[in-house]
Scaffold this motif. Structure first.
Motif, mmCIF file in Angstrom:
data_model
loop_
_atom_site.group_PDB
_atom_site.id
_atom_site.type_symbol
_atom_site.label_atom_id
_atom_site.label_comp_id
_atom_site.label_asym_id
_atom_site.label_seq_id
_atom_site.Cartn_x
_atom_site.Cartn_y
_atom_site.Cartn_z
ATOM 1 N N THR A 94 30.938 45.054 44.102
ATOM 2 C CA THR A 94 29.659 44.404 43.819
ATOM 3 C C THR A 94 29.833 43.122 43.023
ATOM 4 N N ARG A 95 30.884 43.038 42.238
ATOM 5 C CA ARG A 95 31.168 41.779 41.549
ATOM 6 C C ARG A 95 31.773 40.770 42.522
ATOM 7 N N GLU A 96 32.754 41.204 43.319
ATOM 8 C CA GLU A 96 33.429 40.299 44.241
ATOM 9 C C GLU A 96 32.493 39.779 45.329
ATOM 10 N N HIS A 97 31.667 40.645 45.892
ATOM 11 C CA HIS A 97 30.875 40.295 47.071
ATOM 12 C C HIS A 97 29.438 39.916 46.750
ATOM 13 N N ASN A 98 28.842 40.556 45.756
ATOM 14 C CA ASN A 98 27.413 40.363 45.481
ATOM 15 C C ASN A 98 27.140 39.571 44.210
ATOM 16 N N ASP A 99 28.175 39.285 43.445
ATOM 17 C CA ASP A 99 28.027 38.613 42.154
ATOM 18 C C ASP A 99 26.949 39.299 41.322
ATOM 19 N N ALA A 100 26.976 40.644 41.332
ATOM 20 C CA ALA A 100 25.998 41.418 40.563
ATOM 21 C C ALA A 100 26.072 41.010 39.104
ATOM 22 N N ASN A 101 24.904 40.868 38.474
ATOM 23 C CA ASN A 101 24.881 40.474 37.073
ATOM 24 C C ASN A 101 24.420 41.605 36.149
ATOM 25 N N VAL A 102 24.012 42.728 36.729
ATOM 26 C CA VAL A 102 23.650 43.904 35.948
ATOM 27 C C VAL A 102 24.242 45.143 36.627
ATOM 28 N N ASP A 120 34.601 48.506 32.864
ATOM 29 C CA ASP A 120 35.724 47.575 32.764
ATOM 30 C C ASP A 120 35.853 46.734 34.034
ATOM 31 N N LEU A 121 35.794 47.379 35.185
ATOM 32 C CA LEU A 121 35.882 46.643 36.451
ATOM 33 C C LEU A 121 34.715 45.686 36.619
ATOM 34 N N PHE A 122 33.521 46.156 36.291
ATOM 35 C CA PHE A 122 32.336 45.309 36.421
ATOM 36 C C PHE A 122 32.446 44.070 35.533
ATOM 37 N N LEU A 123 32.875 44.246 34.319
ATOM 38 C CA LEU A 123 32.934 43.129 33.378
ATOM 39 C C LEU A 123 34.078 42.160 33.653
ATOM 40 N N HIS A 124 35.146 42.633 34.272
ATOM 41 C CA HIS A 124 36.338 41.792 34.403
ATOM 42 C C HIS A 124 36.678 41.355 35.828
ATOM 43 N N THR A 125 35.884 41.765 36.805
ATOM 44 C CA THR A 125 36.135 41.340 38.179
ATOM 45 C C THR A 125 35.323 40.074 38.463
ATOM 46 N N PRO A 126 35.981 39.012 38.863
ATOM 47 C CA PRO A 126 35.251 37.776 39.156
ATOM 48 C C PRO A 126 34.604 37.812 40.545
ATOM 49 N N PHE A 127 33.590 36.997 40.720
ATOM 50 C CA PHE A 127 32.975 36.784 42.033
ATOM 51 C C PHE A 127 33.987 36.058 42.911
ATOM 52 N N SER A 128 34.083 36.434 44.175
ATOM 53 C CA SER A 128 35.081 35.841 45.070
ATOM 54 C C SER A 128 34.803 34.372 45.366
ATOM 55 N N ASP A 129 33.542 33.951 45.289
ATOM 56 C CA ASP A 129 33.145 32.567 45.535
ATOM 57 C C ASP A 129 33.342 32.153 46.994
ATOM 58 N N GLU A 130 33.518 33.121 47.884
ATOM 59 C CA GLU A 130 33.670 32.807 49.312
ATOM 60 C C GLU A 130 32.312 32.423 49.892
ATOM 61 N N ASP A 131 32.337 31.495 50.844
ATOM 62 C CA ASP A 131 31.101 30.998 51.447
ATOM 63 C C ASP A 131 30.256 32.112 52.050
ATOM 64 N N ARG A 132 30.874 33.085 52.697
ATOM 65 C CA ARG A 132 30.105 34.165 53.345
ATOM 66 C C ARG A 132 29.332 34.979 52.310
ATOM 67 N N HIS A 133 29.920 35.173 51.146
ATOM 68 C CA HIS A 133 29.229 35.920 50.093
ATOM 69 C C HIS A 133 28.135 35.066 49.451
ATOM 70 N N LYS A 134 28.402 33.790 49.253
ATOM 71 C CA LYS A 134 27.385 32.888 48.719
ATOM 72 C C LYS A 134 26.175 32.847 49.641
ATOM 73 N N ARG A 135 26.433 32.760 50.941
ATOM 74 C CA ARG A 135 25.357 32.693 51.931
ATOM 75 C C ARG A 135 24.485 33.958 51.865
ATOM 76 N N ARG A 136 25.119 35.101 51.751
ATOM 77 C CA ARG A 136 24.376 36.365 51.707
ATOM 78 C C ARG A 136 23.570 36.489 50.423
ATOM 79 N N ILE A 137 24.124 36.042 49.306
ATOM 80 C CA ILE A 137 23.405 36.080 48.046
ATOM 81 C C ILE A 137 22.189 35.167 48.104
ATOM 82 N N GLU A 138 22.349 33.996 48.710
ATOM 83 C CA GLU A 138 21.214 33.080 48.869
ATOM 84 C C GLU A 138 20.093 33.737 49.650
ATOM 85 N N LYS A 139 20.420 34.532 50.642
ATOM 86 C CA LYS A 139 19.397 35.222 51.421
ATOM 87 C C LYS A 139 18.697 36.301 50.606
#
Length: 142
Positions: A94-102, A120-139
């Motif tokens: 959820t951090r890598e793909h959805n950039d979940a903030n909560v 620990d995983l939630f707090l320390h896993t970065p968002f992947s920043d891949e275009d496909r994930h950005k596009r889905r988050i925008e939707k």
């Protein structure tokens, strides 16, 4: 800073998460509840999510008995992407793909050790920043 909140059903687990944050030197703000007296989870979801949206806090952690109600309430707040996680894979994904903030947890579902691994995983896993994930988050944000 991490915003953290729970209702009475998540209070005990919240105390364990707070100890973890303190041990790791991670700053946090506790938005309640402050004991096991019966209370309403939407109040704490709103307080934590407003802190994240207003950028008072970088991320939030919410805990109720199952994690379901508090995650539903959290996702009503514009700009929040709250993920209910009861396993490590979901917390990382959820951090890598959805950039979940909560993060939402179920205090009556997840044991303490597993919950801390999820946090620990939630707090320390970065968002992947891949275009496909950005596009889905925008939707999602529309």
């Amino acid at each position: 800073m991490i915003a953290i909140g729970s209702d009475h059903g998540g209070y005990a687990l919240k105390q364990e998460v707070i100890k973890y944050l303190e041990t790791k030197g991670l700053p946090y703000k506790d938005y309640g509840c402050y004991d096991t007296s019966s209370c309403d989870y939407p109040d704490y979801a709103k307080a934590v999510c407003e802190a994240v949206v207003n950028e008072t806090c970088e991320k939030g952690i919410l805990i109720c008995g199952t994690g379901i109600g508090i995650s539903m309430a959290a996702n009503k707040v514009q700009g929040i992407r709250c993920a209910l996680c009861h396993d490590c894979f979901s917390a990382k994904a959820t951090r890598e793909h959805n950039d979940a903030n909560v993060l939402a947890l179920g205090g009556r579902i997840v044991g303490g050790e597993l919950a801390l691994m999820i946090v620990d995983l939630f707090l320390h896993t970065p968002f992947s920043d891949e275009d496909r994930h950005k596009r889905r988050i925008e939707k999602i944000e529309l």
